[in-house]
Design a protein around this motif. Structure first.
Motif, PDB file in Angstrom:
ATOM      1  N   LYS A 211       0.847  -1.185   0.000  1.00 54.12           N
ATOM      2  CA  LYS A 211       0.000   0.000   0.000  1.00 54.12           C
ATOM      3  C   LYS A 211       0.888   1.243   0.000  1.00 54.12           C
ATOM      4  N   HIS A 212       0.267   2.401  -0.180  1.00 52.42           N
ATOM      5  CA  HIS A 212       1.001   3.656  -0.318  1.00 52.42           C
ATOM      6  C   HIS A 212       1.918   3.905   0.887  1.00 52.42           C
ATOM      7  N   LYS A 213       1.364   3.826   2.081  1.00 48.23           N
ATOM      8  CA  LYS A 213       2.154   4.093   3.290  1.00 48.23           C
ATOM      9  C   LYS A 213       3.263   3.058   3.458  1.00 48.23           C
ATOM     10  N   GLN A 214       2.969   1.796   3.162  1.00 49.20           N
ATOM     11  CA  GLN A 214       3.982   0.747   3.281  1.00 49.20           C
ATOM     12  C   GLN A 214       5.145   0.982   2.323  1.00 49.20           C
ATOM     13  N   LEU A 215       4.832   1.438   1.125  1.00 49.02           N
ATOM     14  CA  LEU A 215       5.869   1.699   0.129  1.00 49.02           C
ATOM     15  C   LEU A 215       6.747   2.871   0.564  1.00 49.02           C
ATOM     16  N   ILE A 216       6.125   3.890   1.135  1.00 55.37           N
ATOM     17  CA  ILE A 216       6.889   5.031   1.651  1.00 55.37           C
ATOM     18  C   ILE A 216       7.871   4.568   2.726  1.00 55.37           C
ATOM     19  N   ILE A 217       7.381   3.766   3.669  1.00 54.86           N
ATOM     20  CA  ILE A 217       8.228   3.299   4.772  1.00 54.86           C
ATOM     21  C   ILE A 217       9.382   2.443   4.254  1.00 54.86           C
TER      22      ILE A 217
END
Length: 227
Positions: free
Chosen positions: A206-212
């Motif tokens: 997901k978006h947040k997971q990819l950022i992290i």
């Protein structure tokens, strides 16, 4: 009355070090990225970090995004005089701003921690941003009218401006904010226009997971900016 202040910034590191222009995403705060910024500083970089007023998207005024870009680039251009520039780093919406930095002649590379595609397409087609689209619809704007204001500062619509530059990006099929078809199309366009682009693709993040995940890859990021 002058334009409202739409971007804020802080400087980390010594003036003698190569500079990274670091822009965080929509409704994100610099404090959320303090550790990552400090790690870049410890790797030998000066970091000028920006956040952007969420009203550039939430007020339903198509002109605010371009105004924010003008304020942002004025700060960047004044700061870069006489400095060695390592590049730009964008997170989500920040990648939209980072690509505009990359379009400047002095800037050799940019890393995009998600984002990099068309904001107009994301706002108009991704369900998680329906509430943002509705702000414009409620004020009587259609997609074409918003695009007329946004496209001139959208490098995804003007990829020739970054020809010959280096670009590191990431995308996921599960990203709920950035359409994967949009990301893949722009990657092809970057290559066709002579951009030295690397796109890391994931299936389930997901978006947040990819950022992290990208934040954790500090070694890869630092190596890219030193290349």
């Amino acid at each position: 009355m002058g334009s409202p202040e739409l971007v804020h910034y802080k400087v980390f590191g010594k003036d003698s070090k190569p500079t990274i222009y670091y822009i965080v995403g929509f409704r994100m705060r610099l404090s959320q990225f303090w550790v990552h910024i400090q790690l870049l500083r410890m790797r030998g970089f000066r970091v000028v970090a920006f956040d952007v007023n969420p009203e550039v998207l939430t007020k339903g005024d198509p002109e605010l995004l371009a105004q924010a870009m003008a304020q942002f680039l004025t700060i960047v251009k004044a700061d870069m005089r006489g400095r060695k520039i390592a590049g730009a780093y964008g997170v989500s919406l920040g990648s939209f701003f980072a690509l505009n930095v990359l379009a400047l002649p002095e800037v050799p590379r940019a890393a995009l921690n998600t984002g990099g595609g068309s904001i107009l397409q994301a706002v108009w087609e991704m369900y998680v941003l329906d509430w943002v689209k509705q702000k414009y619809v409620d004020k009587g704007y259609n997609r074409a009218e918003v695009g007329k204001a946004w496209n001139p500062v959208d490098i995804s619509q003007n990829t020739h401006k970054i020809a010959g530059k280096s670009l590191l990006a990431a995308a996921s099929y599960a990203d709920e904010f950035v359409p994967i078809d949009d990301a893949l199309r722009h990657y092809k366009e970057w290559q066709e226009d002579g951009v030295k682009a690397q796109l890391d693709i994931y299936k389930h993040l997901k978006h947040k997971q990819l950022i992290i995940l990208n934040l954790l890859r500090i070694g890869k990021t630092a190596k890219f900016f030193k290349s």
